[in-house]
Enzyme design. Structure first.
Site, mmCIF file in Angstrom:
data_model
loop_
_atom_site.group_PDB
_atom_site.id
_atom_site.type_symbol
_atom_site.label_atom_id
_atom_site.label_comp_id
_atom_site.label_asym_id
_atom_site.label_seq_id
_atom_site.Cartn_x
_atom_site.Cartn_y
_atom_site.Cartn_z
ATOM 1 N N SER A 44 0.817 -1.210 0.000
ATOM 2 C CA SER A 44 0.000 0.000 0.000
ATOM 3 C C SER A 44 0.857 1.269 0.000
ATOM 4 O O SER A 44 1.841 1.367 0.742
ATOM 5 C CB SER A 44 -0.910 -0.011 1.231
ATOM 6 O OG SER A 44 -1.698 1.156 1.254
ATOM 7 N N CYS A 167 -3.229 4.262 11.470
ATOM 8 C CA CYS A 167 -3.465 5.707 11.537
ATOM 9 C C CYS A 167 -4.041 6.063 12.914
ATOM 10 O O CYS A 167 -4.672 5.231 13.560
ATOM 11 C CB CYS A 167 -4.416 6.122 10.427
ATOM 12 S SG CYS A 167 -5.779 4.980 10.255
ATOM 13 N N GLY A 310 7.263 -3.015 -1.483
ATOM 14 C CA GLY A 310 6.943 -1.595 -1.353
ATOM 15 C C GLY A 310 8.030 -0.661 -1.844
ATOM 16 O O GLY A 310 8.164 -0.403 -3.050
HETATM 17 C C1 LIG Z 1 5.748 6.470 0.459
HETATM 18 C C2 LIG Z 1 5.023 5.407 1.248
HETATM 19 C C3 LIG Z 1 3.650 5.501 1.411
HETATM 20 C C4 LIG Z 1 2.963 4.515 2.134
HETATM 21 N N1 LIG Z 1 1.612 4.612 2.258
HETATM 22 C C5 LIG Z 1 0.933 3.624 2.914
HETATM 23 C C6 LIG Z 1 -0.478 3.649 2.988
HETATM 24 O O1 LIG Z 1 -1.154 4.518 2.420
HETATM 25 N N2 LIG Z 1 -1.091 2.666 3.692
HETATM 26 C C7 LIG Z 1 -0.409 1.643 4.311
HETATM 27 O O2 LIG Z 1 -1.021 0.762 4.928
HETATM 28 N N3 LIG Z 1 0.954 1.589 4.222
HETATM 29 C C8 LIG Z 1 1.620 2.541 3.550
HETATM 30 N N4 LIG Z 1 2.983 2.464 3.449
HETATM 31 C C9 LIG Z 1 3.690 1.342 4.097
HETATM 32 C C10 LIG Z 1 3.981 0.214 3.111
HETATM 33 O O3 LIG Z 1 2.782 -0.337 2.587
HETATM 34 C C11 LIG Z 1 4.785 -0.906 3.790
HETATM 35 O O4 LIG Z 1 4.038 -1.450 4.866
HETATM 36 C C12 LIG Z 1 6.112 -0.423 4.326
HETATM 37 O O5 LIG Z 1 6.672 0.557 3.486
HETATM 38 C C13 LIG Z 1 7.122 -1.545 4.494
HETATM 39 O O6 LIG Z 1 7.394 -2.190 3.276
HETATM 40 P P1 LIG Z 1 8.657 -1.775 2.320
HETATM 41 O O7 LIG Z 1 9.858 -1.736 3.221
HETATM 42 O O8 LIG Z 1 8.707 -2.852 1.275
HETATM 43 O O9 LIG Z 1 8.321 -0.449 1.765
HETATM 44 C C14 LIG Z 1 3.684 3.429 2.730
HETATM 45 C C15 LIG Z 1 5.075 3.350 2.556
HETATM 46 C C16 LIG Z 1 5.747 4.312 1.819
HETATM 47 C C17 LIG Z 1 7.227 4.171 1.649
#
Ligand SMILES: Cc1cc2nc3c(=O)[nH]c(=O)nc-3n(C[C@H](O)[C@H](O)[C@H](O)COP(=O)(O)O)c2cc1C
Length: 356
Positions: A44, A167, A310
């Site tokens: 997400s 949130c 992500g």
């Molecule tokens: C720029 C950005 C925006 C994100 N927005 C959301 C979001 O809207 N909702 C959510 O549940 N997680 C959000 N996340 C968290 C990611 O979904 C994920 O849980 C987290 O980044 C860890 O995974 P990664 O290390 O592969 O990015 C966001 C992460 C990033 C970097």
């Protein structure tokens, strides 16, 4: 489940590199099951609703696009600067920016459906009522016989609802829902009740808690059909030259490779509790710092049935498909024919004394 893709080479059993690996994953809802093409999805907030990734990969071959978290109205998010590079990770304080549920239903979800891909729709609210409102609106828009197909089935775009409880709850002095077992359960129970029973409801947990098993227990008791672990960790970066925080609102969520051991730990602890009979057994989706198939395999070996990709996507938009193929190679390396066969194997290794 397909037979292991192994070939006999000189009397020894070796994986056949050409054999297909069954990468699918099954989610269960109170009134049905949902089969995803692959246990690799976007995360997400890192790929909007998939449009930006479309030129780089075939979205239909992923388990699904996990949408940016949708809230009721349009939100501009937090003021800039809201991104900061950190060693092996990224801090963001986007603050759930987005055009709101009506715009999403009019423009984004139909696009995913037209593309033939599947969506896991991430929802959030500032209080329980907003969560329920969004879940109801989503249900009404994805009802039977509409252009979006039957929800929860292979014919429908809506594969699952992901409840982002990371949130803050405005009604509860800004406490993050996912940090309190009672608030987390209240939201999940309300979303489960408002969602089509054929659609799995997944609860996305925060790692910023003392006892993640306790939070998992409360959301599972409230009716979550699966868990997603983890959301970002809260962090702060300080600009030493200016002597001030980098991000406009000081704190941000840390993502990327730095958090992978934390995600693996959370998946491990919760699935260990499931294997010990202390929690009901449901699919766990691992997320945090996955850049390669080997990274994804760590989460799967720790007990995740699927993974999300992500932060790496910002620099490499084809990463989710590459991770899927690399993960399939790891499955083959273990002499297995399905991703499901790899799930939780590291627990077996510990039980069998396989630890070095
Ligand atoms: C720029 C950005 C925006 C994100 N927005 C959301 C979001 O809207 N909702 C959510 O549940 N997680 C959000 N996340 C968290 C990611 O979904 C994920 O849980 C987290 O980044 C860890 O995974 P990664 O290390 O592969 O990015 C966001 C992460 C990033 C970097």
């Amino acid at each position: 489940m397909s037979a292991p893709a192994a070939a006999s080479v000189g009397g020894a059993t070796a994986p056949d590199p050409a054999a297909a690996v069954d990468m699918s994953v099954r989610l269960t809802a109170p009134a049905g099951t949902v089969d995803l093409a692959a246990g690799v999805l976007t995360a997400s907030g890192c790929a909007a609703a998939g449009r930006e990734l479309d030129p780089y990969l075939d979205l239909t071959t992923l388990g699904g696009v996990v949408t940016k978290t949708i809230m009721r109205g349009a939100r501009s998010g937090r003021p800039t600067p809201r991104m900061a590079e950190t060693p092996s990770g990224m801090l963001n304080s986007i603050g759930l920016q987005g055009p709101g549920i009506a715009h999403f239903l009019a423009h984004d979800l139909p696009w995913v459906a037209e593309r033939g891909a599947r969506a896991v729709v991430s929802v959030a609210g500032e209080d329980v009522e907003e969560f329920v409102d969004i879940a109801r609106t989503l249900r009404a828009a994805t009802s039977d016989d509409g252009p979006l197909g039957r929800p929860g089935t292979d014919g429908g775009v809506l594969a699952a609802v992901e409840v982002n409880i990371s949130c803050p709850n405005v009604a509860n002095r800004g406490l993050v829902f996912a940090c309190d077992p009672g608030s987390a359960a209240e939201v999940v129970a309300a979303v489960r009740a408002a969602t089509d029973p054929r659609v799995p409801v997944l609860a996305k947990l925060s790692p910023d808690v003392t006892d993640i098993v306790a939070i998992a227990r409360s959301v599972l008791a409230a009716g979550a059909d699966g868990l997603v672990m983890v959301n970002t960790l809260l962090g702060v970066a300080i600009d030493v030259d200016r002597g001030a925080p980098v991000l406009s609102r000081v704190t941000g969520g840390l993502s990327g490779p730095a958090i992978r051991p934390v995600a693996v730990r959370c998946v491990w602890q919760v699935t260990a509790a499931m294997r010990a009979g202390l929690l009901p057994t449901v699919p766990v989706v691992g997320v945090g710092g996955v850049r390669t198939g080997r990274d994804a395999a760590e989460l799967v070996l720790a007990g995740a049935s699927a993974v999300q990709v992500g932060t790496v996507t910002f620099g490499d938009p084809g990463a989710p498909a590459r991770v899927r193929d690399e993960l399939a190679a790891v499955v083959r390396h273990h002499g297995l024919g399905s991703l499901a066969g790899l799930v939780g194997r590291a627990h077996d290794a510990v039980r069998d004394g396989g630890h070095p």
